[in-house]
Design a protein around this motif. Structure first.
Motif, PDB file in Angstrom:
ATOM      1  N   SER A 361       0.540  -1.033   0.150  1.00 13.95           N
ATOM      2  CA  SER A 361      -0.079  -0.038  -0.059  1.00 13.95           C
ATOM      3  C   SER A 361       0.986   1.445   0.087  1.00 13.95           C
ATOM      4  N   ARG A 362       0.278   2.409  -0.430  1.00 16.65           N
ATOM      5  CA  ARG A 362       1.867   3.412  -0.044  1.00 16.65           C
ATOM      6  C   ARG A 362       1.417   3.755   0.984  1.00 16.65           C
ATOM      7  N   ALA A 363       0.830   3.432   1.727  1.00 18.56           N
ATOM      8  CA  ALA A 363       1.194   3.966   3.336  1.00 18.56           C
ATOM      9  C   ALA A 363       2.123   3.020   3.407  1.00 18.56           C
ATOM     10  N   ASP A 364       2.454   2.087   3.483  1.00 19.45           N
ATOM     11  CA  ASP A 364       3.345   1.128   3.499  1.00 19.45           C
ATOM     12  C   ASP A 364       4.471   0.886   2.361  1.00 19.45           C
ATOM     13  N   ASN A 365       4.121   1.641   1.772  1.00 20.31           N
ATOM     14  CA  ASN A 365       5.967   1.657   0.986  1.00 20.31           C
ATOM     15  C   ASN A 365       6.084   2.834   1.079  1.00 20.31           C
ATOM     16  N   LEU A 366       6.182   4.158   1.621  1.00 24.51           N
ATOM     17  CA  LEU A 366       6.574   5.093   2.328  1.00 24.51           C
ATOM     18  C   LEU A 366       7.327   5.083   3.795  1.00 24.51           C
ATOM     19  N   LEU A 367       6.652   3.748   4.502  1.00 28.51           N
ATOM     20  CA  LEU A 367       7.407   3.496   5.632  1.00 28.51           C
ATOM     21  C   LEU A 367       8.919   3.046   5.150  1.00 28.51           C
ATOM     22  N   LEU A 368       8.374   1.815   3.134  1.00 27.37           N
ATOM     23  CA  LEU A 368       9.743   1.601   3.609  1.00 27.37           C
ATOM     24  C   LEU A 368      10.747   2.988   3.105  1.00 27.37           C
ATOM     25  N   ILE A 369      10.223   3.305   2.276  1.00 27.15           N
ATOM     26  CA  ILE A 369      11.217   4.685   1.743  1.00 27.15           C
ATOM     27  C   ILE A 369      11.789   5.583   2.827  1.00 27.15           C
ATOM     28  N   ALA A 370      11.403   5.491   3.924  1.00 22.80           N
ATOM     29  CA  ALA A 370      11.848   6.595   5.087  1.00 22.80           C
ATOM     30  C   ALA A 370      12.431   5.658   5.473  1.00 22.80           C
ATOM     31  N   GLY A 371      12.603   4.374   5.794  1.00 28.33           N
ATOM     32  CA  GLY A 371      13.879   3.409   7.011  1.00 28.33           C
ATOM     33  C   GLY A 371      14.791   2.935   6.133  1.00 28.33           C
ATOM     34  N   LEU A 372      14.229   2.897   5.310  1.00 25.11           N
ATOM     35  CA  LEU A 372      15.538   2.897   4.148  1.00 25.11           C
ATOM     36  C   LEU A 372      17.208   4.055   3.476  1.00 25.11           C
ATOM     37  N   SER A 373      15.917   5.671   4.147  1.00 34.59           N
ATOM     38  CA  SER A 373      16.658   6.705   3.720  1.00 34.59           C
ATOM     39  C   SER A 373      17.052   6.570   5.236  1.00 34.59           C
ATOM     40  N   GLU A 374      17.081   6.494   6.231  1.00 33.02           N
ATOM     41  CA  GLU A 374      17.243   6.482   6.908  1.00 33.02           C
ATOM     42  C   GLU A 374      18.435   5.638   7.549  1.00 33.02           C
ATOM     43  N   VAL A 375      18.735   4.343   7.345  1.00 32.82           N
ATOM     44  CA  VAL A 375      19.575   2.919   7.081  1.00 32.82           C
ATOM     45  C   VAL A 375      20.323   3.098   6.020  1.00 32.82           C
ATOM     46  N   ILE A 376      20.184   3.412   4.955  1.00 33.86           N
ATOM     47  CA  ILE A 376      21.494   4.437   4.389  1.00 33.86           C
ATOM     48  C   ILE A 376      22.465   5.038   4.941  1.00 33.86           C
ATOM     49  N   ARG A 377      22.044   6.174   5.706  1.00 38.50           N
ATOM     50  CA  ARG A 377      22.576   7.318   5.867  1.00 38.50           C
ATOM     51  C   ARG A 377      23.239   6.477   6.843  1.00 38.50           C
ATOM     52  N   GLN A 378      22.303   6.236   7.550  1.00 37.47           N
ATOM     53  CA  GLN A 378      23.422   5.958   9.010  1.00 37.47           C
ATOM     54  C   GLN A 378      24.491   4.772   8.612  1.00 37.47           C
ATOM     55  N   LEU A 379      24.112   4.015   8.109  1.00 38.81           N
ATOM     56  CA  LEU A 379      25.658   2.839   7.002  1.00 38.81           C
ATOM     57  C   LEU A 379      26.426   4.200   6.527  1.00 38.81           C
ATOM     58  N   THR A 380      26.259   4.881   5.790  1.00 39.56           N
ATOM     59  CA  THR A 380      26.875   5.767   4.978  1.00 39.56           C
ATOM     60  C   THR A 380      28.232   6.619   6.608  1.00 39.56           C
ATOM     61  N   VAL A 381      27.748   6.888   7.922  1.00 43.49           N
ATOM     62  CA  VAL A 381      28.515   7.595   8.352  1.00 43.49           C
ATOM     63  C   VAL A 381      28.733   6.987   9.421  1.00 43.49           C
ATOM     64  N   VAL A 382      28.826   5.177   9.390  1.00 41.05           N
ATOM     65  CA  VAL A 382      29.646   4.102   9.709  1.00 41.05           C
ATOM     66  C   VAL A 382      30.786   3.890   8.969  1.00 41.05           C
ATOM     67  N   SER A 383      30.298   3.387   7.987  1.00 41.65           N
ATOM     68  CA  SER A 383      31.501   3.639   7.197  1.00 41.65           C
ATOM     69  C   SER A 383      32.565   4.611   6.490  1.00 41.65           C
TER      70      SER A 383
END
Length: 383
Positions: A361-383
């Motif tokens: 659903s659109r709501a779920d897809n937005l949660l995925l995009i937001a979660g991926l954005s935060e995780v990618i940002r955090q992993l990029t900082v760590v690396s």
């Protein structure tokens, strides 16, 4: 707990996330978020009394309903305990041939089924080349180069040329292709049907396309006795727990399979639900209206994230290439957001730089995009 080789393993995901399985938002299994349809639930409720009797071993009512929905005579249809059961019997027939072509990366159950009977497999790899989002994505083999922008391949040329003794070889192909989402044109597959000893086309995701856009070969089975079509009813109708599927092929093939397998592979409630949902034209239209919009929005959201390149596809899922370890992304998504994506470690050709996500659903897809954005940002900082 062992890492899963299929999507939808919520017990494993819950153990990683440290939460109940019911709290996981599952993008790993390509199941429609719109169901189950009310027609399925009503049929199950109405047939609860049938639990005291064995199912009709001929599955007459179910085969009639499937025949009406697929526009084929009921004698050319065999219901199964999910398309996975029918894949097993198809692999049994393919194993009798000299070799079987499999377009890879391929659904892992193909290897399971073929290896169970000692079939000789000839892999025909698709080489994925990621381009930028505006240019689209492309799938390439030695003899195949197709733009995925239009979703349909104008031609399918296997990297292994057809031999003089092609009638002693088979082909196992899914269309739309899993995990890439590529939709092969029917005219591209028919030459192989005409030359090979047996062709099995797994159309598990074909029903997500409206009839005018489908590239199904169901209408060719009466002309070609060596052609088998597999269909799943669990993904489109959100009924994976009921295990529903069917094969469309020459009656001689289906009668032989029927004699070899268990006498009642489809339980009474599953048979009743299946007969109801394939007549549910309202649910079909809702799905066909929902998917293109939701898939496009999810594609655009993923393409806008740094380090991710989604591939356009015709099914209810998207394959995504990642510039960083998918195992790390998957683990962080589970721990931080309780979101499960499908890694591609079970596809040897893809490994740890690709993942697949269902369209929800659109709501779920937005949660995925937001979660991926935060995780990618955090992993990029760590690396």
């Amino acid at each position: 707990m062992i890492r899963p080789v299929h999507g939808g393993n919520l017990a494993w995901a819950a153990a990683v996330a440290g939460c109940p399985a019911s709290a996981i938002l599952d993008f790993s299994a390509s199941i429609s978020p719109l169901g189950p349809p009310e027609s399925a639930l009503a049929a199950i409720q109405a047939h609860l009394s049938s639990l005291t009797a064995y199912p009709d071993p001929d599955y007459g009512e179910l085969r009639t309903a499937l025949g009406e929905a697929l526009n084929v005579d009921r004698d050319w249809i065999l219901p199964g305990n999910g398309s996975a059961e029918l894949l097993t019997w198809a692999a049994w027939d393919l194993s009798k041939l000299e070799a079987t072509y499999v377009v890879t990366p391929a659904f892992g159950d193909y290897s399971r089924a073929l290896s169970a009977f000692g079939a000789q497999v000839l892999k025909c790899p698709l080489e994925l080349q990621s381009l930028d989002a505006e240019a689209g994505s492309r799938l390439v083999t030695d003899d195949l180069s197709v733009s995925n922008r239009s979703l349909v391949s104008p031609s399918l040329c296997l990297p292994v040329p057809l031999a003089i003794d092609a009638h002693r070889r088979g082909l196992l192909l899914n269309n739309p292709h899993n995990p890439t989402g590529l939709l092969f044109g029917r005219e591209a597959i028919l030459p192989y049907v005409k030359q090979l000893g047996m062709v099995v086309v797994d159309e598990a995701f074909m029903d997500f396309l409206p009839p005018s856009e489908q590239e199904t070969l169901i209408d060719a089975v009466e002309e070609f006795p060596n052609l088998v079509i597999l269909r799943s009813l669990t993904k489109f109708y959100s009924l994976p727990g009921l295990r529903l599927g069917c094969a469309i092929a020459h009656p001689d093939i289906l009668r032989r399979w029927q004699l070899q397998r268990d006498p009642w592979p489809v339980n009474a409630l599953a048979a009743a639900a299946a007969a109801a949902v394939v007549r549910d034209t309202v649910f079909e239209r809702q799905t066909w209206d929902w998917l293109p919009v939701a898939r496009r929005e999810l594609f655009e959201g993923l393409a806008n994230l740094p380090g991710l390149q989604p591939f356009a596809g015709a099914a209810n899922f998207l394959l995504v290439e990642s510039s960083m370890s998918v195992s790390s992304i998957q683990k962080s998504l589970l721990e931080r957001h309780r979101i499960l994506i499908r890694d591609c470690l079970s596809f040897p050709e893809l490994g740890d730089r690709f993942f697949r996500v269902a369209v929800r659903s659109r709501a779920d897809n937005l949660l995925l995009i937001a979660g991926l954005s935060e995780v990618i940002r955090q992993l990029t900082v760590v690396s």
